[in-house]
Motif scaffolding. Structure first.
Motif, PDB file in Angstrom:
ATOM      1  N   UNK A  16     -61.907-100.788 -64.693  1.00  0.00           N
ATOM      2  CA  UNK A  16     -60.629-100.510 -65.160  1.00  0.00           C
ATOM      3  C   UNK A  16     -60.092 -99.056 -64.858  1.00  0.00           C
ATOM      4  N   UNK A  17     -59.059 -98.842 -64.186  1.00  0.00           N
ATOM      5  CA  UNK A  17     -58.495 -97.731 -63.759  1.00  0.00           C
ATOM      6  C   UNK A  17     -56.939 -97.564 -63.847  1.00  0.00           C
ATOM      7  N   UNK A  18     -56.504 -96.699 -62.801  1.00  0.00           N
ATOM      8  CA  UNK A  18     -55.143 -96.432 -62.742  1.00  0.00           C
ATOM      9  C   UNK A  18     -54.847 -96.593 -61.311  1.00  0.00           C
ATOM     10  N   UNK A  19     -53.439 -97.313 -60.832  1.00  0.00           N
ATOM     11  CA  UNK A  19     -53.083 -97.397 -59.651  1.00  0.00           C
ATOM     12  C   UNK A  19     -52.221 -95.807 -59.256  1.00  0.00           C
ATOM     13  N   UNK A  20     -51.820 -96.043 -58.103  1.00  0.00           N
ATOM     14  CA  UNK A  20     -51.298 -94.736 -57.651  1.00  0.00           C
ATOM     15  C   UNK A  20     -49.997 -94.304 -58.252  1.00  0.00           C
ATOM     16  N   UNK A  21     -49.480 -95.183 -58.939  1.00  0.00           N
ATOM     17  CA  UNK A  21     -48.335 -94.941 -59.997  1.00  0.00           C
ATOM     18  C   UNK A  21     -48.607 -94.572 -61.363  1.00  0.00           C
ATOM     19  N   UNK A  22     -49.940 -94.664 -61.514  1.00  0.00           N
ATOM     20  CA  UNK A  22     -50.328 -94.237 -63.030  1.00  0.00           C
ATOM     21  C   UNK A  22     -50.331 -95.662 -63.888  1.00  0.00           C
ATOM     22  N   UNK A  23     -50.237 -96.564 -63.325  1.00  0.00           N
ATOM     23  CA  UNK A  23     -50.430 -97.912 -64.047  1.00  0.00           C
ATOM     24  C   UNK A  23     -51.684 -98.299 -64.120  1.00  0.00           C
ATOM     25  N   UNK A  85     -62.036 -94.354 -60.472  1.00  0.00           N
ATOM     26  CA  UNK A  85     -61.763 -94.407 -61.693  1.00  0.00           C
ATOM     27  C   UNK A  85     -61.880 -93.169 -62.577  1.00  0.00           C
ATOM     28  N   UNK A  86     -63.072 -92.647 -62.483  1.00  0.00           N
ATOM     29  CA  UNK A  86     -63.353 -91.481 -63.091  1.00  0.00           C
ATOM     30  C   UNK A  86     -62.388 -90.305 -62.500  1.00  0.00           C
ATOM     31  N   UNK A  87     -62.232 -90.219 -61.470  1.00  0.00           N
ATOM     32  CA  UNK A  87     -61.266 -89.195 -60.803  1.00  0.00           C
ATOM     33  C   UNK A  87     -59.920 -89.102 -61.390  1.00  0.00           C
ATOM     34  N   UNK A  88     -59.444 -90.156 -61.838  1.00  0.00           N
ATOM     35  CA  UNK A  88     -57.984 -90.706 -62.345  1.00  0.00           C
ATOM     36  C   UNK A  88     -58.204 -90.576 -63.990  1.00  0.00           C
ATOM     37  N   UNK A  89     -59.268 -90.336 -64.707  1.00  0.00           N
ATOM     38  CA  UNK A  89     -59.527 -89.917 -65.852  1.00  0.00           C
ATOM     39  C   UNK A  89     -60.171 -90.945 -66.612  1.00  0.00           C
ATOM     40  N   UNK A  90     -60.487 -91.931 -66.148  1.00  0.00           N
ATOM     41  CA  UNK A  90     -61.414 -93.203 -66.795  1.00  0.00           C
ATOM     42  C   UNK A  90     -62.922 -92.735 -67.116  1.00  0.00           C
ATOM     43  N   UNK A  91     -63.022 -93.172 -68.207  1.00  0.00           N
ATOM     44  CA  UNK A  91     -64.416 -92.916 -68.950  1.00  0.00           C
ATOM     45  C   UNK A  91     -65.369 -94.148 -69.035  1.00  0.00           C
ATOM     46  N   UNK A  92     -64.883 -95.344 -68.688  1.00  0.00           N
ATOM     47  CA  UNK A  92     -65.678 -96.300 -68.798  1.00  0.00           C
ATOM     48  C   UNK A  92     -66.585 -96.410 -67.832  1.00  0.00           C
ATOM     49  N   UNK A  93     -68.032 -96.868 -68.260  1.00  0.00           N
ATOM     50  CA  UNK A  93     -69.343 -96.880 -67.294  1.00  0.00           C
ATOM     51  C   UNK A  93     -69.525 -98.346 -67.190  1.00  0.00           C
ATOM     52  N   UNK A  94     -69.782 -98.698 -65.982  1.00  0.00           N
ATOM     53  CA  UNK A  94     -69.996-100.086 -65.495  1.00  0.00           C
ATOM     54  C   UNK A  94     -71.463-100.168 -64.951  1.00  0.00           C
TER      55      UNK A  94
END
Length: 113
Positions: A16-23, A85-94
């Protein structure tokens, strides 16, 4: 789109992450066994928005016969998406894909147990 866990799909992960538009976006990465003893690694972005759960030809990132090569390709794909995902602020580990999780469905596939 809801995935039914097709007969050939042995393992999957969702990043889970964010696309280029932040969605918020979901990236599905899976390993499947195909006819002819062929392993395949697939990747879909936001599969829940597709009209059908059937993968398209361009969803596949790797195909081959060696399980170790398959795991390498799947984990490299997974690691790349997790890093973004981590670069975009994601914290979830897979969890990475491991050989043992593929052996049980492979055994059921061959021996029905």
């Amino acid at each position: 789109m809801k995935h039914s866990g097709g007969a050939g799909r042995f393992a999957e992960r969702i990043v889970v992450g964010l696309d280029d538009g932040g969605t918020r976006e979901r990236v599905l990465i899976w390993i499947e066994r195909r006819p002819g003893a062929l392993w395949a690694v697939g990747r879909q972005v936001n599969p829940q928005h597709r009209e059908t759960e059937a993968p398209r030809a361009d969803d596949y990132v790797w195909e081959g016969f060696e399980l170790d090569d398959c795991l390498d390709a799947a984990n490299a794909t997974l690691e790349d998406d997790a890093a973004v995902s981590e670069e975009d602020g994601g914290t979830e580990r897979v969890k990475p894909f491991v050989r043992e999780e593929l052996l049980a469905p492979l055994e059921r596939f061959f021996f029905g147990r």
